[in-house]
Design an enzyme around this catalytic site. Structure first.
Site, PDB file in Angstrom:
ATOM      1  N   TRP A 188       0.845  -1.188   0.000  1.00 46.40           N
ATOM      2  CA  TRP A 188       0.000   0.000   0.000  1.00 46.40           C
ATOM      3  C   TRP A 188       0.884   1.242   0.000  1.00 46.40           C
ATOM      4  O   TRP A 188       1.849   1.338   0.762  1.00 46.40           O
ATOM      5  CB  TRP A 188      -0.872  -0.033   1.249  1.00 46.40           C
ATOM      6  CG  TRP A 188      -1.793   1.129   1.423  1.00 46.40           C
ATOM      7  CD1 TRP A 188      -2.617   1.688   0.470  1.00 46.40           C
ATOM      8  CD2 TRP A 188      -2.011   1.859   2.621  1.00 46.40           C
ATOM      9  NE1 TRP A 188      -3.311   2.711   1.030  1.00 46.40           N
ATOM     10  CE2 TRP A 188      -2.983   2.843   2.351  1.00 46.40           C
ATOM     11  CE3 TRP A 188      -1.495   1.782   3.912  1.00 46.40           C
ATOM     12  CZ2 TRP A 188      -3.431   3.744   3.310  1.00 46.40           C
ATOM     13  CZ3 TRP A 188      -1.949   2.666   4.877  1.00 46.40           C
ATOM     14  CH2 TRP A 188      -2.908   3.640   4.567  1.00 46.40           C
ATOM     15  N   ASP A 269      -0.754  -5.805   9.201  1.00 47.15           N
ATOM     16  CA  ASP A 269      -1.692  -4.743   8.849  1.00 47.15           C
ATOM     17  C   ASP A 269      -2.952  -5.461   8.370  1.00 47.15           C
ATOM     18  O   ASP A 269      -2.935  -6.111   7.319  1.00 47.15           O
ATOM     19  CB  ASP A 269      -1.101  -3.858   7.738  1.00 47.15           C
ATOM     20  CG  ASP A 269      -2.003  -2.680   7.409  1.00 47.15           C
ATOM     21  OD1 ASP A 269      -1.640  -1.895   6.515  1.00 47.15           O
ATOM     22  OD2 ASP A 269      -3.079  -2.535   8.048  1.00 47.15           O
ATOM     23  N   LYS A 305     -13.189  -0.620   5.710  1.00 48.43           N
ATOM     24  CA  LYS A 305     -13.820  -1.382   4.637  1.00 48.43           C
ATOM     25  C   LYS A 305     -14.882  -2.340   5.166  1.00 48.43           C
ATOM     26  O   LYS A 305     -15.989  -2.401   4.648  1.00 48.43           O
ATOM     27  CB  LYS A 305     -12.778  -2.226   3.903  1.00 48.43           C
ATOM     28  CG  LYS A 305     -11.832  -1.528   2.958  1.00 48.43           C
ATOM     29  CD  LYS A 305     -11.043  -0.411   3.480  1.00 48.43           C
ATOM     30  CE  LYS A 305      -9.891  -0.035   2.585  1.00 48.43           C
ATOM     31  NZ  LYS A 305      -9.040   0.928   3.255  1.00 48.43           N
TER      32      LYS A 305
END
Lengths: 460, 504
Positions: A188, A269, A305
């Site tokens: 990311w 993560d 999300k």
């Protein structure tokens, strides 16, 4: 506004020189131009007295424009496009089949409950809402996990994944000065910014294999082995961003072996728990496996999300320690880091999550909605795969679309091909070849397949 | 945990001595003596065995003995202000008072949910759960925040010559600025007033910007040390960064007059210093948001390009939502865009963006004239109540014929009163009277109510009375005391509290 003062500086002619010194300083973020003198003070030294002309020129005259964020910039470009067939596959934000943003029903319910309760908005403690911290750790590690019962987890509410990662990065910088974080290549985009700004050195381990459009497992293991002992290895718990490629359970075991062998610290993560497979427990399997081995683990969570709470900035940083006493100390230091960053975290998102996870009916509903969202993405993957396979006569293997998991797919398209996707087909995606399947509807799969095939074969 | 396996043995050392006591030597029945000797022997043997067992079992893989990555992490010092609240919460006394945190309370001592917030929240609903790129609403917040602090009719506002981003309340805004300052002026320092909010040092410290101080508070007059302030401003190197509280200085409540602000501004101009304003109490000092922004308006008139951290925690009552705004005035729009991009980049690597909920609330209220009018009324009510409590507390102390001068209580403005109490007196207030405040003697006037003001006055008078050996306990009438509830916590000071006739 433009008033000019002419004044004799005090007997410190060197003061003006110090600004030239400042100008020679750090430049690597496009700040002050070396050649430019500080426009705020134009000084000429005449022996011990300087004439200082102070104008209303800004002190920040030489600041240049920061480069646009590669991911958010895509959305902006998409908005500016008027083509009727345009498709936004940029940001990893879930969309319905009608390509509308989706507010989960459970969230609406929880929000309504909060409004009715009319609770006050007093400051949360620095570590966040206690009820939230409890449920978030249980969600990740499992309610009956010994580490929770033994109070060995330091959990602090964070500003979604980003904020939680930043807290951990600051902790690493403070207590492991010089230690490196290893991040996957690719990863990311914001990971690098977070570690840079936290002054934590990082390097990459091989991850994505463009030849197979799969995992470069050997490269990954070799790079983790080669890292100096006691490095932090950043791992995506599930649904790797941006590739969508996750290690198999067996591969995870080998990764854990190597990390243990080299005395590294695993740093997870987890931004998509529940979103990858549709099951919260399945998606937490990798983290739980490491913890079950007795390893000390850092884990950052995000509810952006899986609960659609993007804009409420709710997440957590968890540090699993070998004793409750260590966990208490670590938690106190995480608080020490958070206080001069934002004092205490926002209350709203925390209350929503605590209400949903803490209520069995709402929790069940959430699980169902998550299965629905993950299911839609799986369906879209299948449709896309079918469209690609039937339309493309070259015999290229498109099965990676099915093998990859989560919101994203790494198409293997290079930058020029991505530009073609955008310029010719009005398909917006990040330049690394990542498409967000959450932004794709079944209806548009055929169109996308055409665009991908065209870009892949006809553009180099 | 590691004691579990041999819990069965742990009773023995306590059990056996009872046998020994029971079987005293009996000259008549020598067999009893033998029993006693056997008991003693058995006791000693058991102690030896259990000690070995304990050691043997606990050297296995018990978690507390295992090496941890975090062994070298020491416990952090508790945040000073939160520590006061913690101590308060741990106190079982029912008439305890928390004068620590600067959070507004109504006359019942309860947190207030402002009416405007309820109205605005009803309007927002769940429609805001979109992704964090809600640029339109963020821009609205920045625009409205700038108008609130800088004035709508200024050219710099009309022409949008400022860079701003929503921030995580005042702390977040200060931190983003500190990081920005470090990035573009890496060798600079920041000058804080002495004293200042305790978190300021940590904020700039964590951004690696060293902090210095300039004289501010005069402990003798309990007012502003203006001469020393101006000296320090003059002696600082040209182009230094200064942090200023435009109104309701925290922790002292001491603000410069307009005239003094004008002089400060002129000197800043000569020295080319950069003024950064931390605006946490706009509306709380005078009750009028325009009046409270006067210092900033003075600087703007002089043509300074300033920076501003605004917090909406107190004045909009949004504490837990963490909404604020960081703005920097620029030369032109192009520069504003460039600076904004840098600020955004810094915040993106820290937390990406503040919550949409808080941002929506603020932009709604500031841009809707009806809700804004309602808010302004509520701010006036809050500020007025605090002013009344200031007057009441001062009167109460003067009525008690306190030998000290308490003028500063009403001279100071905003949420806080710098009482002048010493650390020892503050500790005494907590221990004996269950009144909690920060160690520097800062009282949050927002927590003083008509019900507790007399008790607070009395307690302050008690601890500051010049002759501590002669305690004059005044009867304040109809209030009853119930010391039984608090007898344990009062300890040796029961007599004092009993005589105080406390309100419950």
């Amino acid at each position: 506004m433009a008033s000019t003062l002419l004044s004799l500086a005090s007997a410190t002619p060197s003061a003006s020189l110090s600004f030239h010194e400042i100008n020679k300083g750090k430049l690597n973020r496009g700040c002050m131009n070396k050649e430019k003198t500080n426009p705020f003070i134009k000084a000429k030294s005449f022996g011990r007295v300087s004439m200082v002309v102070a104008s209303n020129v800004s002190r920040f005259e030489g600041i240049t424009m920061a480069p646009p964020d590669p991911i958010l910039g895509v959305s902006e470009a998409f908005k500016a496009d008027n083509h009727e067939l345009k498709l936004n596959l940029g940001v990893g934000a879930y969309r319905t089949e009608e390509l509308q943003p989706y507010v989960l029903d459970v969230v609406k319910k929880a929000d309504k409950l909060l409004l009715e309760k009319g609770e006050n908005r007093e400051y949360l403690p620095i570590e966040g809402l206690a009820a939230f911290n409890k449920v978030t750790a249980e969600l990740l590690f499992g309610v009956d996990n010994p580490v929770i019962r033994q109070q060995r987890v330091a959990t602090v509410q964070g500003l979604s994944g980003t904020g939680s990662l930043r807290l951990a990065a600051a902790l690493i910088e403070r207590y492991f000065p010089g230690a490196k974080v290893l991040i996957s290549s690719p990863t990311w985009g914001n990971h690098k910014n977070i570690f840079n700004d936290a002054r934590v050195p990082w390097s990459e381990y091989r991850y994505y294999d463009p030849k197979t459009v799969g995992l470069d497992f050997e490269g990954m293991i070799a790079d983790i082995k080669a890292a100096p002992e006691g490095s932090f290895i950043l791992l995506h718990g599930c649904a790797h961003n941006p590739t969508g490629i996750d290690p198999t359970p067996e591969e995870w075991r080998v990764i854990a072996d190597v990390i243990q062998e080299k005395n590294h610290i695993p740093f997870f993560d987890i931004a998509y728990q529940g979103f990858a497979s549709g099951s919260l427990d399945t998606d937490a399997a990798s983290v739980r496996m490491f913890v079950a081995r007795g390893m000390e683990v850092i884990a950052a969570q995000s509810y952006s999300k899986n609960l659609g709470l993007y804009a409420e900035r709710i997440g957590a940083i968890n540090v699993v320690c070998s004793s409750p006493e260590a966990a208490a100390r670590v938690k106190s230091q995480l608080k020490r880091i958070a206080r001069p960053m934002y004092s205490n975290p926002p209350v709203h998102g925390a209350r929503i999550v605590a209400n949903i996870v803490g209520d069995s009916a709402l929790f069940k509903e959430w699980n169902a909605e998550m299965e629905m969202m993950a299911g839609r993405i799986k369906n879209v993957r299948h449709k896309l795969f079918d469209s690609l396979s039937s339309k493309d006569k070259s015999g290229k293997d498109w099965s990676f679309v099915l093998k990859q998991i989560g919101m994203f797919s790494f198409t293997g398209l290079n930058k020029a091909q991505c530009d073609n996707m955008t310029n010719k087909w009005h398909v917006y995606m990040t330049k690394d070849g990542r498409i967000s399947l959450a932004g794709l509807s079944l209806a548009k799969c055929e169109y996308l397949a055409d665009a991908i095939i065209d870009s892949y074969h006809d553009v180099s | 945990m590691e004691d579990e396996p041999h819990r069965c043995f742990s009773f023995l050392p306590t059990f056996l001595p009872l046998h020994i006591l029971i079987y005293t030597p009996n000259p008549v029945l020598p067999e009893h003596n033998r029993t006693k000797s056997a008991a003693v022997f058995f006791h000693i043997l058991t102690m030896i065995i259990s000690r070995f067992l304990r050691r043997g079992i606990s050297t296995s893989t018990s978690p507390t003995r295992r090496r941890s990555w975090w062994d070298h992490v020491t416990p952090a010092l508790k945040d000073l202000i939160n520590a006061v609240t913690d101590a308060f919460l741990a106190d079982p006394c029912p008439y305890k008072i928390n004068l620590g945190v600067g959070a507004y309370r109504d006359d019942e001592g309860k947190p207030v949910v402002l009416q405007w917030v309820r109205e605005a929240e009803g309007k927002i609903g769940a429609t805001n759960f979109l992704e964090s790129t809600s640029t339109a609403i963020s821009s609205k917040l920045v625009e409205e925040s700038a108008k609130l602090i800088y004035r709508e009719d200024l050219d710099v506002i009309k022409e949008r010559r400022f860079a701003g981003i929503p921030a995580l309340s005042g702390t977040g805004a200060c931190r983003i600025f500190a990081e920005f300052q470090k990035r573009f002026y890496p060798d600079s320092t920041i000058y804080f007033p002495d004293p200042t909010w305790s978190n300021h040092r940590n904020i700039w410290g964590d951004a690696h910007v060293p902090g210095r101080t300039f004289h501010y508070y005069h402990p003798d007059s309990k007012g502003l040390n203006f001469v020393a302030l101006m000296d320090d401003v003059k002696n600082a190197p040209d182009g230094s960064f200064f942090l200023l509280h435009p109104c309701a200085h925290n922790p002292t409540g001491v603000d410069p007059t307009d005239e003094q602000w004008r002089e400060i501004s002129s000197l800043f101009k000569v020295k080319n210093h950069f003024p950064f304003f931390d605006v946490a109490y706009q509306g709380f000092a005078s009750g009028d948001v325009e009046r409270d922004a006067q210092a900033i308006r003075i600087f703007l008139e002089d043509g300074h390009s300033i920076g501003c951290a605004q917090s909406f925690a107190k004045n909009l009552g949004l504490y837990g939502h963490r909404v604020g705004c960081l703005s920097i005035l620029c030369n032109d729009k192009i520069q504003a865009v460039a600076i904004k991009s840098q600020l955004k980049q810094i915040s993106n690597a820290m937390y990406s963006s503040p919550t949409i909920h808080g941002i929506s609330l603020v932009s709604k209220i500031l841009s809707n004239p009806d809700i804004k009018a309602l808010w302004l009324k509520e701010v006036k009510v809050m500020a007025t109540r605090i002013q009344r409590m200031r007057a009441t507390l001062r009167e109460a102390l003067e009525r008690l014929r306190s030998p000290l001068n308490w003028q500063h209580i009403t001279n100071q403005a905003g949420m806080f009163c710098f009482s002048g109490l010493t650390r020892a007196e503050v500790d005494q207030l907590a221990k004996e009277f269950h009144i909690y405040m920060t160690h520097d003697g800062r009282i949050s006037m927002a927590s003083v109510t008509t019900k507790n003001v007399d008790y607070v006055a009395r307690a302050i008078h008690e601890v500051t009375a010049s002759n501590r050996d002669i305690k004059i306990l005044h009867n304040i009438g109809a209030y009853k005391v119930n010391t039984d509830i608090c007898s344990t916590s009062l300890g040796t000071n029961k007599t004092r509290a009993r005589g105080m006739n406390l309100a419950l």
